[in-house]
Each structure stands twice: as C-alpha cells, then as structure tokens.
Design an enzyme around this catalytic site. Structure first.
Site, PDB file in Angstrom:
ATOM      1  N   GLU A 116       0.850  -1.196   0.000  1.00 18.58           N
ATOM      2  CA  GLU A 116       0.000   0.000   0.000  1.00 18.58           C
ATOM      3  C   GLU A 116       0.881   1.239   0.000  1.00 18.58           C
ATOM      4  O   GLU A 116       2.092   1.151   0.251  1.00 18.58           O
ATOM      5  CB  GLU A 116      -0.970  -0.015   1.193  1.00 18.58           C
ATOM      6  CG  GLU A 116      -2.053  -1.075   1.030  1.00 18.58           C
ATOM      7  CD  GLU A 116      -3.148  -1.043   2.085  1.00 18.58           C
ATOM      8  OE1 GLU A 116      -3.107  -0.185   2.977  1.00 18.58           O
ATOM      9  OE2 GLU A 116      -4.041  -1.907   2.015  1.00 18.58           O
ATOM     10  N   HIS A 232      -9.143   9.779   2.455  1.00 15.15           N
ATOM     11  CA  HIS A 232      -8.767   8.655   1.588  1.00 15.15           C
ATOM     12  C   HIS A 232      -8.934   9.124   0.149  1.00 15.15           C
ATOM     13  O   HIS A 232      -9.971   9.685  -0.204  1.00 15.15           O
ATOM     14  CB  HIS A 232      -9.648   7.440   1.877  1.00 15.15           C
ATOM     15  CG  HIS A 232      -9.084   6.171   1.318  1.00 15.15           C
ATOM     16  ND1 HIS A 232      -9.070   5.916  -0.031  1.00 15.15           N
ATOM     17  CD2 HIS A 232      -8.499   5.109   1.903  1.00 15.15           C
ATOM     18  CE1 HIS A 232      -8.492   4.731  -0.242  1.00 15.15           C
ATOM     19  NE2 HIS A 232      -8.141   4.222   0.926  1.00 15.15           N
ATOM     20  N   ARG A 278      -0.538   9.252   1.111  1.00 10.27           N
ATOM     21  CA  ARG A 278      -1.980   9.376   0.912  1.00 10.27           C
ATOM     22  C   ARG A 278      -2.438  10.825   0.764  1.00 10.27           C
ATOM     23  O   ARG A 278      -3.330  11.126  -0.030  1.00 10.27           O
ATOM     24  CB  ARG A 278      -2.664   8.724   2.119  1.00 10.27           C
ATOM     25  CG  ARG A 278      -4.102   8.480   1.942  1.00 10.27           C
ATOM     26  CD  ARG A 278      -4.636   7.630   3.062  1.00 10.27           C
ATOM     27  NE  ARG A 278      -4.560   6.211   2.749  1.00 10.27           N
ATOM     28  CZ  ARG A 278      -5.106   5.258   3.488  1.00 10.27           C
ATOM     29  NH1 ARG A 278      -5.748   5.578   4.586  1.00 10.27           N
ATOM     30  NH2 ARG A 278      -5.025   4.002   3.141  1.00 10.27           N
ATOM     31  N   HIS A 337     -11.593   9.971   6.257  1.00  4.59           N
ATOM     32  CA  HIS A 337     -11.386   8.527   6.438  1.00  4.59           C
ATOM     33  C   HIS A 337     -10.835   8.194   7.819  1.00  4.59           C
ATOM     34  O   HIS A 337     -11.181   7.162   8.388  1.00  4.59           O
ATOM     35  CB  HIS A 337     -10.399   8.071   5.358  1.00  4.59           C
ATOM     36  CG  HIS A 337     -10.114   6.615   5.335  1.00  4.59           C
ATOM     37  ND1 HIS A 337     -11.088   5.656   5.111  1.00  4.59           N
ATOM     38  CD2 HIS A 337      -8.957   5.917   5.497  1.00  4.59           C
ATOM     39  CE1 HIS A 337     -10.536   4.441   5.136  1.00  4.59           C
ATOM     40  NE2 HIS A 337      -9.252   4.577   5.383  1.00  4.59           N
ATOM     41  N   ARG A 372      -1.494   9.249   8.661  1.00 12.10           N
ATOM     42  CA  ARG A 372      -1.332   7.840   9.044  1.00 12.10           C
ATOM     43  C   ARG A 372      -0.883   6.991   7.862  1.00 12.10           C
ATOM     44  O   ARG A 372      -1.397   7.123   6.745  1.00 12.10           O
ATOM     45  CB  ARG A 372      -2.678   7.309   9.559  1.00 12.10           C
ATOM     46  CG  ARG A 372      -2.686   5.858   9.927  1.00 12.10           C
ATOM     47  CD  ARG A 372      -4.076   5.446  10.355  1.00 12.10           C
ATOM     48  NE  ARG A 372      -5.032   5.668   9.291  1.00 12.10           N
ATOM     49  CZ  ARG A 372      -5.409   4.756   8.409  1.00 12.10           C
ATOM     50  NH1 ARG A 372      -4.914   3.543   8.464  1.00 12.10           N
ATOM     51  NH2 ARG A 372      -6.284   5.056   7.470  1.00 12.10           N
TER      52      ARG A 372
HETATM   53  C1  SIN Z   1      -7.679   0.965   2.374  1.00 11.80           C
HETATM   54  O1  SIN Z   1      -7.955  -0.206   2.269  1.00 11.80           O
HETATM   55  O2  SIN Z   1      -7.333   1.667   1.436  1.00 11.80           O
HETATM   56  C2  SIN Z   1      -7.773   1.594   3.703  1.00 11.80           C
HETATM   57  C3  SIN Z   1      -6.657   1.153   4.531  1.00 11.80           C
HETATM   58  C4  SIN Z   1      -6.416   2.143   5.600  1.00 11.80           C
HETATM   59  O3  SIN Z   1      -7.023   3.196   5.616  1.00 11.80           O
HETATM   60  O4  SIN Z   1      -5.555   1.870   6.421  1.00 11.80           O
END
Ligand code: SIN
Length: 516
Positions: A116, A232, A278, A337, A372
């Site tokens: 991620e 998000h 992010r 988010h 975060r």
């Molecule tokens: C996501 O699945 O994109 C969210 C994961 C997160 O916010 O930690």
C-alpha cells in the site's frame, strides 16, 4: 430519574477492534463494554478493507515499518509510539489469527502481503482480498462474547463523563434500554472511534462524529492534533453517503488514477504516482475533480477479470451503482477517512485525566503524526488495546470501588443538532476544513459554528468542529493531511498541537452589569 450503577472494573466505551482488544486483556477484572450498535457492525474497524500492516516477511523488519510510519507522518510522529506499535506487529497478527481471523496465506503457510502507499514493501496482511476488517472484528467479537469476564451492553452509548470533585474520571452517563444510568467505574477507557461522520463525504459509519473526543475535552482532557484529518484518495464518487471505499490495495496491485482523457495525473505531483503518500494522492484527486479533469481509478488492466474474487466488497459497491470495474474505470473522490488527532495519550493509553484511558481512533498516541500510514490503524487498535487492557489488569485492584456519588460532577445531557443543522455543519466542515484549507474559509466555518453554539451549547458535534477548525486556523503551515493554500510550506519546526477545551471554547458574552 437516572439510576446509579457501580461497576467494579474497567468501563470500556466502544466495541470496535480497540475496545474489544482492551476487554480481552483485562481478565480477570470484570469488564463492562458499551456497544452503541450491534457488535461488529457499524464501527470503522469492521469496514476496513486493506488489512493490517506488520513486518511479516523475511525482507521486512519492525524498524523498516517504523521508518515508513515516521516518514508518512511528516515529521511529527512520536518515535517511541512508532517503535512500540511496529515491534508488536507480528505478535498482533498471529494473535488475531489464533482467535480465528482467516488471513490469506500462501501455499507455504506465510501471510499473503499487499503493498500500500508509502510502505517500502508489501506489508499488509489481508483477509479474503478486501474483507480484513469484517473478518477480524468477527473473530474478536466472538472471543469477547465467550470471555466470562466481559459483559457487553449492546445499543448502549455514553453521553458524558462523570468526574470526582478532584478532577478524576469516575464513570459515564450512559443511555441504555431507554434509561439514563450513572455508571461509576474505577477506570474508563474511551474507545469510541473517529469522526468521519462530521464530514459530508466520509468512508466511516456516519454515526461516528467523535463523541468520545468531545466528552473527554469537556471533562478537561488534553486533545492532540485535532486538525489532522486524513482523506482517503479513492472513495467511489457516486453520490452515496457514506461513500464506498475503493481500497488502496487496488493501487498496490497496479490500478492507476486517470483523468477523463486517460492521463495518469498523480505522476505530475509525485514520482511515486498512485503509491505516493496518501495526502498527496488525495490532493491530486481533489484537484483533478475541481478543475474538471475528472478522477477515475482504472483497474481494468491490472486486475480485470480477477476483480470479483480479489476485491469482493469494492466489486459489490460498484455493482450496486451500475459500474463494472473489470471493464470501466471507477469515478473517485477523496473522503474523510481517519482522524489522527484525538484524546492525547502516552504509550500506555493514559490520558491527561486520572481514571481515563483512550485507545484506537479517538486517541492520539502520536503514532500517526500528520498522516497515518495505510493499514496502521487496525494494528494500532489491537496493539494499544492490548497494552491498555494489560495496564488495567496490572494496576487495578479488585477491592470494591466506592465512589463518592454524592459529590460527583454529572455532565448535562448534550443537545443534539437537528438534522438540517447537522447537514449544514457537515457541508461546511467538508468545504472549509477539508482537503484544502485557508484562513478565510476556516474563519467562515468558525462563524457558522458559533451561530449554532448559541442555540445548541454543549453539542458534542460542535465541540469537535470547533477543535478542528480552530487548530487548523492556528496551524500556519502545510503538513501531511493539513494543507493550507495560504501557507503551502512546511514549517522548519515540526510541532504537534496540544490543546484543551478551555483554550478553544467560545468566549462567553460579557455579563451585563446593572448600575444601581
Ligand atoms: C484501504 O484499504 O485503502 C484503507 C486502509 C487504511 O485506511 O488503512
């Protein structure tokens, strides 16, 4: 007439992953958990898609995970909190697996790991593709239901914290089964979740509006970093509330962000493109939408026909609005988010008030800084939940708790904003304290908040709105998720915000003096 209920053990407010993790570790103390809705349903942890970040592969270490956490947090992550969190990663995932969370495994038994954004390597343990939160919560809820030391009150919620005359938290006012109860307890653990529901567009359960933070603020607790709200980048932009999430794992698998002409626009702002931190991706998506370029998440090539099997939750959301992500890009927009701010705690979950702990999204341990790192939140909820539970078990005696109920300070029932005022507030917060902020907008927001405060003094939503807006106005720089178009630079001095309600509350009108 409210009834008095004396509980001889920890009172846990909230039953998401954080609250239930606390409760599982408090044995043998009798622990009372308040679940505002049915267990395992409307809490953010149950809605998490990506998974849980931990150093689980041979190439990874807790130190590397801590470094990524520090980098993502834009200079204000507490290094001790980050080390504490990442050192616990493997233990937490293995414990959740032992409880029955069915993590995806490779044929050799190792965890399947997703990559991620802002992680240096694949580090996110997943369940059934995008079902991590639901499956983990189901396993933890089952364990909590079966634990003899845990009592769960479902459909029970706190409306304020009860204080002793010397300023300690000694319980909460609780609404349960149509009654108001004064529940006294030797320690109260706030685990009430985040505040995405204060925003017009959120991926969180809409009932989560940060009530725990506001109750703690009213009781005098120090609140940290309230201005840091994470957006998000890829919620489905299909007019739904809450906005369905299109997990970051899609980008980890190679899905790209394109405009209506098919151009990959995030690369214009950051060389890591879709896997940049992010906040950068969220701002790029926001800009593409407001300038009319449009923003779409294209998984047709990277995932294509595998979509339903690998991402069943996102696929179902797309199907419900007539989008087929196997063959067409999904329209996306940023959505509130995660709240990095909250009730300030140390790494044991202790707040500034005696008798009050906080854990999970309503707490601010300093581990997330200004932004975060993806999938650190489930880890934080479980890891710090365990720490708080153990701390309670080690420090509380089982001697009968005998609060002085006659001198206790009982908070008034907070007023609820009528739906139309709440909607106006949510629209204003999204507009003025959203992805991009400036002084004029934040002052406009504060004026709107003040108008409502005159009518609904003590509303928990308004307390949080003021804490966010005022701290965002006071932070004259851009850092992580807090972006000020009038102060786009990062200040040289990385500072966290620590504030109290006394420092933020509206000025009361001067008393009218009567001249005799
Ligand atoms: C996501 O699945 O994109 C969210 C994961 C997160 O916010 O930690």
């Amino acid at each position: 007439m409210p009834e008095t209920y004396i509980h001889n053990g920890p009172l846990v407010i909230g039953a998401g992953l954080a609250g239930l993790s606390v409760a599982l570790y408090t044995a043998p103390l009798k622990t009372l958990v308040l679940a505002p809705v049915a267990l395992g349903v409307a809490c953010s942890s149950a809605w998490a898609q990506g998974g849980i970040a931990a150093a689980l592969s041979d190439q990874d270490t807790p130190e590397a995970h801590a470094r990524d956490t520090l980098d993502a947090g834009a200079g204000i992550v507490d290094p001790l909190a980050a080390k504490t969190l990442t050192d616990m990663g493997r233990h937490v995932v293995e414990h959740l697996s032992d409880l029955g969370a069915p993590f995806d495994r490779n044929t050799d038994g190792s965890f399947v790991l997703n990559r991620e954004a802002a992680h240096g390597l694949a580090r996110v343990a997943r369940v059934g593709g995008d079902l991590a939160g639901k499956a983990i919560l189901a396993a933890v809820a089952e364990a909590a239901r079966n634990a003899p030391h845990i009592e769960i009150w479902e459909q029970a919620f706190a409306t304020g914290l009860i204080m002793s005359i010397d300023g300690a938290v000694i319980g909460a006012v609780v609404s349960f089964e149509g009654k108001t109860l004064h529940v006294y307890a030797p320690v109260t653990v706030m685990a009430s979740g985040g505040l995405g529901g204060l925003y017009a567009v959120t991926t969180n359960p809409p009932n989560l509006r940060g009530d725990g933070m506001a109750m703690a603020a009213l009781a005098g607790a120090v609140i940290a970093d309230p201005e840091f709200v994470q957006f998000h980048p890829t919620a489905l932009n299909v007019g739904l509330h809450p906005a369905p999430l299109a997990t970051e794992a899609l980008r980890g698998e190679g899905a790209t962000l394109i405009d209506k002409d098919g151009i990959r626009f995030v690369l214009e702002d950051h060389e890591d493109g879709e896997l940049a931190p992010r906040d950068i991706v969220a701002r790029a998506v926001h800009k593409a939408n407001v300038t009319g370029r449009g923003a779409f998440l294209d998984a047709t090539v990277a995932i294509g026909a595998h979509f339903p099997a690998e991402f069943p939750t996102v696929f179902a959301s797309c199907q419900s609005v007539g989008i087929d992500p196997r063959t067409e890009p999904m329209p996306v927009a940023p959505a509130a988010h995660y709240h990095m701010g909250g009730i300030s705690t140390d790494i044991h979950g202790r707040s500034s008030l005696k008798g009050l702990y906080a854990v999970g999204e309503c707490a601010s341990t300093g581990v997330h800084g200004a932004n975060r790192l993806a999938s650190n939140s489930l880890l934080e909820a479980a890891a710090f939940g365990e720490r708080v539970g153990l701390e309670c078990a080690q420090t509380l005696s089982d001697a009968p708790f005998t609060p002085d109920t006659a001198t206790a300070v009982i908070p008034a029932l907070p007023p609820t904003l009528p739906p139309e005022n709440l909607q106006a507030l949510r629209d204003a917060i999204s507009h003025y304290a959203g992805v991009v902020r400036d002084e004029t907008g934040l002052k406009t927001l504060l004026n709107q908040i003040e108008d409502l405060e005159n009518q609904y003094t003590g509303s928990l939503a308004l307390i949080n709105a003021r804490l966010i807006a005022l701290s965002a106005l006071r932070r004259k720089e851009s850092r992580g998720s807090h972006y000020r178009s009038d102060f786009p630079q990062l200040s040289d001095t990385p500072l966290r915000t620590f504030t109290t309600w006394a420092q933020c509350r509206p000025k009361l009108p001067e008393p009218q003096l009567e001249i005799i």
